[in-house]
Structures are given as C-alpha cells and as structure tokens.
Design a protein around this motif. Sequence first.
Motif, PDB file in Angstrom:
ATOM      1  N   SER A  77       0.835  -1.193   0.000  1.00 49.96           N
ATOM      2  CA  SER A  77       0.000   0.000   0.000  1.00 49.96           C
ATOM      3  C   SER A  77       0.872   1.247   0.000  1.00 49.96           C
ATOM      4  O   SER A  77       2.086   1.190   0.191  1.00 49.96           O
ATOM      5  CB  SER A  77      -0.905   0.005   1.237  1.00 49.96           C
ATOM      6  OG  SER A  77      -0.117   0.113   2.414  1.00 49.96           O
ATOM      7  N   ALA A  78       0.239   2.398  -0.185  1.00 49.25           N
ATOM      8  CA  ALA A  78       0.969   3.661  -0.171  1.00 49.25           C
ATOM      9  C   ALA A  78       1.611   3.915   1.185  1.00 49.25           C
ATOM     10  O   ALA A  78       2.671   4.535   1.278  1.00 49.25           O
ATOM     11  CB  ALA A  78       0.032   4.805  -0.541  1.00 49.25           C
ATOM     12  N   ALA A  79       0.974   3.402   2.241  1.00 47.63           N
ATOM     13  CA  ALA A  79       1.546   3.583   3.574  1.00 47.63           C
ATOM     14  C   ALA A  79       2.808   2.757   3.759  1.00 47.63           C
ATOM     15  O   ALA A  79       3.696   3.120   4.528  1.00 47.63           O
ATOM     16  CB  ALA A  79       0.517   3.209   4.634  1.00 47.63           C
ATOM     17  N   GLN A  80       2.917   1.620   3.036  1.00 44.96           N
ATOM     18  CA  GLN A  80       4.074   0.746   3.165  1.00 44.96           C
ATOM     19  C   GLN A  80       5.166   1.051   2.140  1.00 44.96           C
ATOM     20  O   GLN A  80       6.331   0.782   2.381  1.00 44.96           O
ATOM     21  CB  GLN A  80       3.631  -0.720   3.021  1.00 44.96           C
ATOM     22  CG  GLN A  80       2.675  -1.176   4.109  1.00 44.96           C
ATOM     23  CD  GLN A  80       2.063  -2.525   3.781  1.00 44.96           C
ATOM     24  OE1 GLN A  80       1.553  -2.744   2.684  1.00 44.96           O
ATOM     25  NE2 GLN A  80       2.129  -3.445   4.739  1.00 44.96           N
ATOM     26  N   ASP A  81       4.789   1.558   0.995  1.00 42.49           N
ATOM     27  CA  ASP A  81       5.737   1.868  -0.082  1.00 42.49           C
ATOM     28  C   ASP A  81       5.483   3.294  -0.558  1.00 42.49           C
ATOM     29  O   ASP A  81       4.479   3.575  -1.198  1.00 42.49           O
ATOM     30  CB  ASP A  81       5.566   0.883  -1.233  1.00 42.49           C
ATOM     31  CG  ASP A  81       6.617   1.080  -2.324  1.00 42.49           C
ATOM     32  OD1 ASP A  81       7.411   2.029  -2.214  1.00 42.49           O
ATOM     33  OD2 ASP A  81       6.640   0.277  -3.273  1.00 42.49           O
ATOM     34  N   ARG A  82       6.411   4.184  -0.254  1.00 42.08           N
ATOM     35  CA  ARG A  82       6.226   5.601  -0.579  1.00 42.08           C
ATOM     36  C   ARG A  82       6.122   5.837  -2.083  1.00 42.08           C
ATOM     37  O   ARG A  82       5.444   6.749  -2.540  1.00 42.08           O
ATOM     38  CB  ARG A  82       7.385   6.407   0.006  1.00 42.08           C
ATOM     39  CG  ARG A  82       7.228   7.906  -0.182  1.00 42.08           C
ATOM     40  CD  ARG A  82       8.365   8.669   0.466  1.00 42.08           C
ATOM     41  NE  ARG A  82       8.289  10.061   0.085  1.00 42.08           N
ATOM     42  CZ  ARG A  82       8.750  10.546  -1.060  1.00 42.08           C
ATOM     43  NH1 ARG A  82       9.329   9.734  -1.919  1.00 42.08           N
ATOM     44  NH2 ARG A  82       8.636  11.826  -1.346  1.00 42.08           N
ATOM     45  N   GLY A 223      12.580  12.570  -0.176  1.00 39.71           N
ATOM     46  CA  GLY A 223      12.760  11.614  -1.263  1.00 39.71           C
ATOM     47  C   GLY A 223      13.161  12.318  -2.541  1.00 39.71           C
ATOM     48  O   GLY A 223      14.184  13.000  -2.609  1.00 39.71           O
ATOM     49  N   ASP A 224      12.352  12.182  -3.585  1.00 34.47           N
ATOM     50  CA  ASP A 224      12.660  12.794  -4.876  1.00 34.47           C
ATOM     51  C   ASP A 224      11.813  14.033  -5.152  1.00 34.47           C
ATOM     52  O   ASP A 224      11.755  14.499  -6.289  1.00 34.47           O
ATOM     53  CB  ASP A 224      12.464  11.774  -6.004  1.00 34.47           C
ATOM     54  CG  ASP A 224      11.067  11.167  -6.011  1.00 34.47           C
ATOM     55  OD1 ASP A 224      10.258  11.494  -5.114  1.00 34.47           O
ATOM     56  OD2 ASP A 224      10.774  10.348  -6.905  1.00 34.47           O
ATOM     57  N   MET A 250       4.398  19.091   4.127  1.00 34.34           N
ATOM     58  CA  MET A 250       5.342  17.992   4.345  1.00 34.34           C
ATOM     59  C   MET A 250       4.651  16.767   4.938  1.00 34.34           C
ATOM     60  O   MET A 250       5.041  15.624   4.648  1.00 34.34           O
ATOM     61  CB  MET A 250       6.477  18.448   5.257  1.00 34.34           C
ATOM     62  CG  MET A 250       7.383  19.531   4.669  1.00 34.34           C
ATOM     63  SD  MET A 250       8.106  19.077   3.068  1.00 34.34           S
ATOM     64  CE  MET A 250       9.153  17.709   3.532  1.00 34.34           C
ATOM     65  N   GLU A 251       3.630  16.990   5.723  1.00 35.23           N
ATOM     66  CA  GLU A 251       2.888  15.855   6.285  1.00 35.23           C
ATOM     67  C   GLU A 251       2.205  15.039   5.191  1.00 35.23           C
ATOM     68  O   GLU A 251       1.990  13.832   5.349  1.00 35.23           O
ATOM     69  CB  GLU A 251       1.839  16.372   7.275  1.00 35.23           C
ATOM     70  CG  GLU A 251       2.418  16.895   8.593  1.00 35.23           C
ATOM     71  CD  GLU A 251       1.373  17.515   9.478  1.00 35.23           C
ATOM     72  OE1 GLU A 251       0.182  17.572   9.046  1.00 35.23           O
ATOM     73  OE2 GLU A 251       1.713  17.962  10.585  1.00 35.23           O
ATOM     74  N   ARG A 252       1.870  15.647   4.091  1.00 33.21           N
ATOM     75  CA  ARG A 252       1.195  14.946   2.991  1.00 33.21           C
ATOM     76  C   ARG A 252       2.160  14.095   2.168  1.00 33.21           C
ATOM     77  O   ARG A 252       1.726  13.275   1.366  1.00 33.21           O
ATOM     78  CB  ARG A 252       0.490  15.956   2.091  1.00 33.21           C
ATOM     79  CG  ARG A 252      -0.616  16.730   2.793  1.00 33.21           C
ATOM     80  CD  ARG A 252      -1.275  17.735   1.843  1.00 33.21           C
ATOM     81  NE  ARG A 252      -1.980  17.090   0.748  1.00 33.21           N
ATOM     82  CZ  ARG A 252      -3.231  16.635   0.807  1.00 33.21           C
ATOM     83  NH1 ARG A 252      -3.925  16.758   1.933  1.00 33.21           N
ATOM     84  NH2 ARG A 252      -3.806  16.074  -0.235  1.00 33.21           N
ATOM     85  N   LEU A 253       3.469  14.301   2.370  1.00 33.02           N
ATOM     86  CA  LEU A 253       4.460  13.516   1.634  1.00 33.02           C
ATOM     87  C   LEU A 253       4.972  12.334   2.450  1.00 33.02           C
ATOM     88  O   LEU A 253       5.833  11.604   2.008  1.00 33.02           O
ATOM     89  CB  LEU A 253       5.642  14.423   1.223  1.00 33.02           C
ATOM     90  CG  LEU A 253       5.305  15.592   0.315  1.00 33.02           C
ATOM     91  CD1 LEU A 253       6.557  16.408   0.017  1.00 33.02           C
ATOM     92  CD2 LEU A 253       4.657  15.106  -0.967  1.00 33.02           C
TER      93      LEU A 253
END
Length: 253
Positions: A77-82, A223-224, A250-253
């Motif tokens: 999921s997005a929570a597990q894989d940025r 990250g990128d 930043m919290e949204r990233l």
Amino acid sequence: MAGTAGVPEAPEIPEERPRARRRGRTTLLIAGAAVLGVVAGTCTGYLIQAEREPTKLASLSQPTPAQTKGPAPEPLSAAQDRRVKTDGDLRKLLLPKPSGVKTAKWLSSVDGWLDLPAYADTYAKPGQAFGSAISDEFRRAVSTGWTRGQADFEVRLTQFRQEEALGAAAVTSGNQSWAADESSTRSWPVPGTGDGMAYVHDKPKTRAGYLPQYYAEAYAWRGDIAVMIWVYDTKPVPKKTIMDLVERQMERL
C-alpha cells in the motif's frame, strides 16, 4: 686521472664479466632423456583417453523450479511503499485550497501541471533555469495557488528522476541559499524535515505605482520531491503563516 676543466672525464671501462660456464655433454644427455620421457608419457595418455567412451556432459538447461502454490502476494500500500504514493497523480499530494479563497489566475500551471518550459519560465532567467532543470534531472512539477484578500499563495512540488544525482536536495539547497542572502530576513528550521527552512523577509519590494510587497518562502524536500512555497502580501507575512503551510505540506508527503 682528472679531466681538463670544461671537458668531462672519460668513464672508466668496467672489467670484462666472466663468461658463463658451458654445460658438459653428460648434462645434455640426461636433460634430453627427461624430455623424451615426458613426451612418451603424454602420448600414452592421449592414446588411452582416445579409446575410452566419451563422457556425457551435463545439460546446460536446468529444470524450471516449481512455483509455490497459493494466491499472489498483495502489492504494498501507499503507507508501506512511498513510491506508490509519489508515482501516482502528484497533484493529489498538494495542499488543498482553503475554503472561501479565490483561485489564483496568475499560476503558470495548466490543470495543476507544470511542464519543463513552463517551469523554467517562472524563473527570472528562463534559459538558464531550463538548462539547470535538465542537469538536475527534472521529471515533473505541479502547483496550486490561491488569493485571500491582498495575499497570494503558491505551493509547488517538483519531482526529479534522481538517477545520477539527488536533484530534490540540490535544488532545495540552492533555493535556501538565495533566500538566506536577502537582507532583513529571518529564518527557522522546519520541524521533521532535517534541513527544511522557512524565511520571512521583513523588507518589502517596492515599485513606483505599486503597493509594497512583503513575502515569505519555504523550501524542503523528501525523497525525490522538492517543496517550494511562497506567500506575498501588502503587509508583513507572519511566521505562523509560512510555517503552517510548509508543515502541513510535508505531512502529505
């Protein structure tokens, strides 16, 4: 004997080296017999090997390993894989516009997206910015903005490929250097970002026929993705305003 002044002395002639002792006839006969013995043994080995059945070589192709049974594993999921989050629609990661504000008409983005020419055109020297973006491995950029009273707000996310260099970190560092060089500037680190910074410029920009323009800005990366935020107003921009924007983004990233 010393040589005449200006004429180099002739080098001494070294004594002749003693000649090497010649081998006797007996030594040559023994060496020849040894060589013949080695040759004969080698030939015998070849003859024996030629009469044997050829040894079968192992197959180069190996059997395919059996696949494990059961359902395929679920993708992360997005929570597990940025990367699931950042490789999707980048506009969804932008801060949402506050309620009761006007949509900015001065944004260069089209439907939220900034292509490379439009991105470079937002800088004072577009040609130089275009080349720098290519060197930094620009991938894509998105932006949003709004107007509230006399204040204008813009939030931009710029993503880099980062195959050869850390573009997001490099661009952030460059923007921070420019911001810090402005006179009458106060700055603060952005919590939770490592090296993110927010700046408030207390000295307004002035032009004949226009109201004075105060502004604040913030730069961080994760990250990128590089985060860039600007606030312009006809009165001083509070620290709380710029800090709240960059922290929530930043919290949204």
